[in-house]
Design a protein around this motif. Structure first.
Motif, PDB file in Angstrom:
ATOM      1  N   SER A 112     -58.308  -6.007   6.897  1.00  0.00           N
ATOM      2  CA  SER A 112     -59.409  -6.701   6.217  1.00  0.00           C
ATOM      3  C   SER A 112     -59.892  -7.909   7.012  1.00  0.00           C
ATOM      4  O   SER A 112     -60.747  -8.656   6.553  1.00  0.00           O
ATOM      5  CB  SER A 112     -58.953  -7.151   4.825  1.00  0.00           C
ATOM      6  OG  SER A 112     -57.869  -8.068   4.947  1.00  0.00           O
ATOM      7  N   LYS A 113     -59.356  -8.104   8.211  1.00  0.00           N
ATOM      8  CA  LYS A 113     -59.705  -9.261   9.036  1.00  0.00           C
ATOM      9  C   LYS A 113     -60.785  -8.874  10.036  1.00  0.00           C
ATOM     10  O   LYS A 113     -60.649  -7.910  10.787  1.00  0.00           O
ATOM     11  CB  LYS A 113     -58.462  -9.744   9.776  1.00  0.00           C
ATOM     12  CG  LYS A 113     -58.662 -11.036  10.535  1.00  0.00           C
ATOM     13  CD  LYS A 113     -57.399 -11.442  11.274  1.00  0.00           C
ATOM     14  CE  LYS A 113     -56.362 -11.887  10.265  1.00  0.00           C
ATOM     15  NZ  LYS A 113     -55.187 -12.506  10.916  1.00  0.00           N
ATOM     16  N   ALA A 114     -61.866  -9.635  10.040  1.00  0.00           N
ATOM     17  CA  ALA A 114     -62.969  -9.406  10.975  1.00  0.00           C
ATOM     18  C   ALA A 114     -62.715 -10.197  12.244  1.00  0.00           C
ATOM     19  O   ALA A 114     -62.610 -11.426  12.211  1.00  0.00           O
ATOM     20  CB  ALA A 114     -64.290  -9.829  10.348  1.00  0.00           C
ATOM     21  N   LEU A 115     -62.613  -9.497  13.379  1.00  0.00           N
ATOM     22  CA  LEU A 115     -62.417 -10.146  14.671  1.00  0.00           C
ATOM     23  C   LEU A 115     -63.731 -10.101  15.445  1.00  0.00           C
ATOM     24  O   LEU A 115     -64.338  -9.047  15.604  1.00  0.00           O
ATOM     25  CB  LEU A 115     -61.313  -9.454  15.458  1.00  0.00           C
ATOM     26  CG  LEU A 115     -59.934  -9.472  14.802  1.00  0.00           C
ATOM     27  CD1 LEU A 115     -58.944  -8.676  15.637  1.00  0.00           C
ATOM     28  CD2 LEU A 115     -59.446 -10.893  14.596  1.00  0.00           C
ATOM     29  N   ILE A 116     -64.150 -11.267  15.914  1.00  0.00           N
ATOM     30  CA  ILE A 116     -65.446 -11.426  16.570  1.00  0.00           C
ATOM     31  C   ILE A 116     -65.199 -11.974  17.971  1.00  0.00           C
ATOM     32  O   ILE A 116     -64.367 -12.865  18.157  1.00  0.00           O
ATOM     33  CB  ILE A 116     -66.323 -12.405  15.762  1.00  0.00           C
ATOM     34  CG1 ILE A 116     -66.384 -11.974  14.300  1.00  0.00           C
ATOM     35  CG2 ILE A 116     -67.716 -12.515  16.355  1.00  0.00           C
ATOM     36  CD1 ILE A 116     -66.636 -13.106  13.336  1.00  0.00           C
TER      37      ILE A 116
ATOM     38  N   LYS B  18     -72.865 -10.037   9.558  1.00  0.00           N
ATOM     39  CA  LYS B  18     -73.525  -9.259   8.494  1.00  0.00           C
ATOM     40  C   LYS B  18     -74.878  -8.714   8.950  1.00  0.00           C
ATOM     41  O   LYS B  18     -75.235  -7.582   8.651  1.00  0.00           O
ATOM     42  CB  LYS B  18     -73.713 -10.141   7.261  1.00  0.00           C
ATOM     43  CG  LYS B  18     -74.344  -9.443   6.096  1.00  0.00           C
ATOM     44  CD  LYS B  18     -74.493 -10.361   4.908  1.00  0.00           C
ATOM     45  CE  LYS B  18     -75.214  -9.664   3.774  1.00  0.00           C
ATOM     46  NZ  LYS B  18     -75.558 -10.588   2.697  1.00  0.00           N
ATOM     47  N   ASP B  19     -75.620  -9.524   9.721  1.00  0.00           N
ATOM     48  CA  ASP B  19     -76.941  -9.113  10.201  1.00  0.00           C
ATOM     49  C   ASP B  19     -76.866  -8.201  11.423  1.00  0.00           C
ATOM     50  O   ASP B  19     -77.891  -7.753  11.924  1.00  0.00           O
ATOM     51  CB  ASP B  19     -77.782 -10.350  10.545  1.00  0.00           C
ATOM     52  CG  ASP B  19     -78.137 -11.171   9.320  1.00  0.00           C
ATOM     53  OD1 ASP B  19     -78.005 -10.663   8.188  1.00  0.00           O
ATOM     54  OD2 ASP B  19     -78.556 -12.338   9.499  1.00  0.00           O
ATOM     55  N   GLY B  20     -75.651  -7.965  11.931  1.00  0.00           N
ATOM     56  CA  GLY B  20     -75.483  -7.091  13.085  1.00  0.00           C
ATOM     57  C   GLY B  20     -75.862  -7.727  14.410  1.00  0.00           C
ATOM     58  O   GLY B  20     -76.075  -7.038  15.398  1.00  0.00           O
ATOM     59  N   LYS B  21     -75.950  -9.052  14.449  1.00  0.00           N
ATOM     60  CA  LYS B  21     -76.325  -9.736  15.684  1.00  0.00           C
ATOM     61  C   LYS B  21     -75.158  -9.862  16.654  1.00  0.00           C
ATOM     62  O   LYS B  21     -75.369 -10.017  17.852  1.00  0.00           O
ATOM     63  CB  LYS B  21     -76.917 -11.105  15.368  1.00  0.00           C
ATOM     64  CG  LYS B  21     -78.244 -10.983  14.640  1.00  0.00           C
ATOM     65  CD  LYS B  21     -78.862 -12.299  14.357  1.00  0.00           C
ATOM     66  CE  LYS B  21     -80.193 -12.068  13.649  1.00  0.00           C
ATOM     67  NZ  LYS B  21     -80.749 -13.294  13.133  1.00  0.00           N
ATOM     68  N   VAL B  22     -73.931  -9.836  16.134  1.00  0.00           N
ATOM     69  CA  VAL B  22     -72.743  -9.791  16.988  1.00  0.00           C
ATOM     70  C   VAL B  22     -71.830  -8.688  16.458  1.00  0.00           C
ATOM     71  O   VAL B  22     -71.708  -8.500  15.255  1.00  0.00           O
ATOM     72  CB  VAL B  22     -71.978 -11.141  17.036  1.00  0.00           C
ATOM     73  CG1 VAL B  22     -72.775 -12.201  17.753  1.00  0.00           C
ATOM     74  CG2 VAL B  22     -71.576 -11.611  15.666  1.00  0.00           C
ATOM     75  N   PRO B  23     -71.215  -7.937  17.361  1.00  0.00           N
ATOM     76  CA  PRO B  23     -70.321  -6.863  16.916  1.00  0.00           C
ATOM     77  C   PRO B  23     -69.023  -7.430  16.349  1.00  0.00           C
ATOM     78  O   PRO B  23     -68.633  -8.554  16.651  1.00  0.00           O
ATOM     79  CB  PRO B  23     -70.065  -6.049  18.178  1.00  0.00           C
ATOM     80  CG  PRO B  23     -70.403  -6.942  19.307  1.00  0.00           C
ATOM     81  CD  PRO B  23     -71.369  -7.962  18.811  1.00  0.00           C
ATOM     82  N   VAL B  24     -68.367  -6.627  15.535  1.00  0.00           N
ATOM     83  CA  VAL B  24     -67.113  -7.027  14.909  1.00  0.00           C
ATOM     84  C   VAL B  24     -66.120  -5.878  15.034  1.00  0.00           C
ATOM     85  O   VAL B  24     -66.502  -4.714  15.047  1.00  0.00           O
ATOM     86  CB  VAL B  24     -67.339  -7.409  13.424  1.00  0.00           C
ATOM     87  CG1 VAL B  24     -67.841  -6.235  12.626  1.00  0.00           C
ATOM     88  CG2 VAL B  24     -66.093  -7.970  12.792  1.00  0.00           C
ATOM     89  N   VAL B  25     -64.844  -6.234  15.165  1.00  0.00           N
ATOM     90  CA  VAL B  25     -63.760  -5.258  15.161  1.00  0.00           C
ATOM     91  C   VAL B  25     -62.918  -5.573  13.938  1.00  0.00           C
ATOM     92  O   VAL B  25     -62.476  -6.715  13.761  1.00  0.00           O
ATOM     93  CB  VAL B  25     -62.900  -5.363  16.445  1.00  0.00           C
ATOM     94  CG1 VAL B  25     -61.694  -4.446  16.352  1.00  0.00           C
ATOM     95  CG2 VAL B  25     -63.732  -5.047  17.670  1.00  0.00           C
TER      96      VAL B  25
END
Length: 88
Positions: free
Chosen positions: A49-53, A38-45
């Motif tokens: 609706s599934k967030a992959l980190i 949420k804070d943008g400290k790690v990118p997400v793909v």
């Protein structure tokens, strides 16, 4: 990351499970991992609706550490602003 290697993409619960498998006493929580996204400290793909980190991004961030940002007080003419919540 080496060319040709596949990033280790995980959901927040699976990242926490991998960390706890390596360190059973870890205090890292799903909430913390989601907050990093949420804070943008790690990118997400996003896959639907599934967030992959990327697990390696989270581990790198945990090794480096983060600074706690402290908001600067807003002072105008010697009077500081106080944010008050209104009752709803």
């Amino acid at each position: 990351m080496e060319q040709g290697t596949i990033p280790r993409m995980r959901t927040a619960p699976k990242i926490v499970a991998e960390i706890k498998a390596q360190d059973p006493g870890s205090e890292v929580t799903e909430h913390y991992v989601r907050q990093l996204v949420k804070d943008g400290k790690v990118p997400v793909v996003w896959a639907g609706s599934k967030a992959l980190i990327n697990l390696d991004d989270v581990l790198t961030l945990l090794r480096m550490g983060t600074n706690r940002a402290e908001p600067a007080p807003c002072v105008l003419g010697g009077i500081r602003r106080i944010d008050a919540k209104r009752p709803t």
